[in-house]
Design a protein around this motif. Structure first.
Motif, short mmCIF file in Angstrom:
data_model
loop_
_atom_site.label_atom_id
_atom_site.label_comp_id
_atom_site.label_asym_id
_atom_site.label_seq_id
_atom_site.Cartn_x
_atom_site.Cartn_y
_atom_site.Cartn_z
N ASP A 93 0.91 -0.65 -0.16
CA ASP A 93 0.08 0.13 0.02
C ASP A 93 0.82 1.40 -0.19
OD1 ASP A 93 -2.37 1.35 0.26
OD2 ASP A 93 -2.30 1.24 2.62
N VAL A 94 0.38 1.96 -0.29
CA VAL A 94 0.92 3.70 -0.06
C VAL A 94 0.60 4.16 0.96
CG1 VAL A 94 1.48 5.94 -1.39
CG2 VAL A 94 1.41 4.09 -2.55
N ASN A 95 -0.79 4.43 1.48
CA ASN A 95 -0.84 5.28 2.57
C ASN A 95 -1.00 4.12 4.22
OD1 ASN A 95 -1.16 8.48 0.94
ND2 ASN A 95 -2.75 6.86 -0.17
N MET A 96 0.25 4.97 4.45
CA MET A 96 0.17 4.11 5.92
C MET A 96 0.59 4.23 6.92
SD MET A 96 1.46 -0.09 4.66
CE MET A 96 2.88 0.70 3.50
N PRO A 97 -0.16 3.88 8.16
CA PRO A 97 1.39 5.10 9.29
C PRO A 97 2.63 4.37 9.73
CG PRO A 97 -0.68 3.81 10.25
CD PRO A 97 -1.15 2.78 9.11
N ARG A 98 3.46 5.42 10.53
CA ARG A 98 4.78 4.94 10.28
C ARG A 98 5.08 5.37 9.21
NH1 ARG A 98 6.64 1.15 14.77
NH2 ARG A 98 5.71 -0.34 13.79
N LYS A 99 5.78 4.72 8.05
CA LYS A 99 5.78 4.74 7.53
C LYS A 99 5.15 4.89 5.79
CE LYS A 99 10.28 3.68 6.95
NZ LYS A 99 11.81 2.52 7.16
N ASN A 100 5.09 5.08 5.32
CA ASN A 100 4.38 5.03 3.65
C ASN A 100 4.63 4.40 2.84
OD1 ASN A 100 5.81 7.08 1.83
ND2 ASN A 100 4.65 8.28 2.57
N GLY A 101 4.49 3.58 1.81
CA GLY A 101 5.27 2.48 1.14
C GLY A 101 6.33 3.40 0.00
N ILE A 102 5.88 4.38 -0.12
CA ILE A 102 6.89 5.14 -0.61
C ILE A 102 8.86 5.30 -0.13
CG2 ILE A 102 7.56 7.22 -2.56
CD1 ILE A 102 5.15 5.96 -3.53
N GLU A 103 7.81 6.15 1.38
CA GLU A 103 9.39 5.64 1.85
C GLU A 103 9.79 4.55 2.18
OE1 GLU A 103 7.34 9.45 4.48
OE2 GLU A 103 7.22 7.19 4.61
N LEU A 104 8.80 3.32 2.50
CA LEU A 104 9.19 2.68 2.49
C LEU A 104 10.16 1.20 0.97
CD1 LEU A 104 7.66 -1.50 3.27
CD2 LEU A 104 9.46 -1.35 1.17
N LEU A 105 10.25 1.85 -0.32
CA LEU A 105 10.65 1.73 -1.44
C LEU A 105 11.91 2.37 -1.51
CD1 LEU A 105 8.14 1.84 -4.13
CD2 LEU A 105 9.92 -0.09 -3.83
N GLU A 106 11.99 4.03 -1.01
CA GLU A 106 13.14 4.61 -0.90
C GLU A 106 13.72 4.41 -0.37
OE1 GLU A 106 10.61 8.37 -3.02
OE2 GLU A 106 11.05 8.47 -1.50
N GLY A 107 13.41 3.81 0.92
CA GLY A 107 14.18 3.73 2.32
C GLY A 107 14.99 2.29 1.92
#
Lengths: 180, 120
Positions: free
Chosen positions: B54-68
């Motif tokens: 998913d993209v919009n999620m608490p704590r860390k969104n899906g885009i941030e997860l990918l980029e991280g």
């Protein structure tokens, strides 16, 4: 907010609600009479916030639990399902998907909105207290299962208008798949 | 045992919908409820064949997860499944290594077709 902007916003929210519920098996119609008369039997409210530099606010939906239960995914139906907890969780996902459709429809107007996560409240005689934001719209929809109310609240930047949409900014639509 | 798929979504209903469809098709499904849990699960699951995120999620969104993940996911296909349709987000996901973007609502046949393609 000028009249054209308000009409465009109303059309976007109404279309988003109708297409959302249609995709989950419930056909909505406009209920002009109910728009001025909040129902007393609404027992479930789902809300989600959004923000962009030019507009921020919330989308709220109220209805009865059995109305939400009618849209519960067919693949998850079974003995005892949906439970009350299922229905509440599903109401949150519905308002999340509703905001998603509204946000995507606003992309051609140059609005890129971030969003929060949904909150669901269950109780008795739920109705939304009038908002103090510049925009506080209420939409009532009929369905074969019962009434659904949607509220769209927005605080706006000075001079905010929805100009002609730029089709070059079109967002991906519900069900669209892109493989890279 | 089928191929392992990680499903990351803060909606328990969406996770259950996806899990039901995927398990029914023979896949082994593990779940995470936000981007932080999802990143940990990816690290702990080296035999994962696909991530649905998913993209919009608490704590860390899906885009941030990918980029991280800083490219560590190069060999792991990731399908974004979201209500978002914004071109700028889709572009960010593509540049960060996502292999696909699907806008909700969930349609089981479509999901399974994409999953088969991305795990082939």
């Amino acid at each position: 907010m000028n009249t054209v902007t308000l009409e465009r916003l109303d059309a976007i929210v109404r279309a988003a609600a109708k297409s959302l519920f249609s995709s989950h098996g419930l056909t909505l119609g406009d209920d002009a009479h109910a728009a001025s008369d909040p129902p007393s039997d609404h027992e479930l409210s789902a809300a989600i916030g959004y923000a962009s530099p030019r507009m921020h606010g919330a989308v709220v939906m109220t209805t009865r639990k059995d109305v939400v239960a009618r849209t519960w995914p067919e693949t998850l139906r079974g003995p005892g399902r949906p439970t009350e907890r299922d229905v509440c969780s599903w109401a949150g996902e519905l308002v999340n998907q509703l905001l998603g459709r509204i946000k995507n429809a606003l992309v051609p107007f140059g609005l890129a909105m971030d969003q929060g996560t949904p909150t669901v409240v269950a109780g008795w005689h739920l109705h939304r207290v009038p908002a103090s934001t510049a925009v506080a719209r209420r939409y009532a929809f009929t369905s074969e299962a019962g009434l659904i109310f949607v509220y769209f609240d927005a605080a706006l930047a000075d001079g905010f208008v929805l100009d002609e949409p730029n089709e070059g900014l079109r967002s991906a639509s519900e069900g669209d798949l892109q493989l890279f | 045992m089928g191929k392992k798929i990680i499903v990351i979504d803060d909606s328990d209903i969406v996770r259950e919908q996806l899990g039901s469809s995927l398990r029914g098709a023979g896949y082994d499904v593990v779940e995470a409820a936000d981007g932080v849990e999802g990143a940990e699960l990816i690290e702990q699951t080296p035999d994962c064949a696909l991530v649905i995120c998913d993209v919009n999620m608490p704590r860390k969104n899906g885009i941030e997860l990918l980029e991280g993940m800083n490219g560590r996911l190069a060999s792991l296909p990731i399908l974004m499944l979201t209500t978002e349709g914004r071109p700028d987000l889709i572009d960010r996901a593509r540049k960060a290594g996502a292999k696909g973007w699907l806008v909700k609502p969930i349609k089981a046949d479509l999901i399974l077709g994409v999953v088969r393609k991305l795990t082939a």
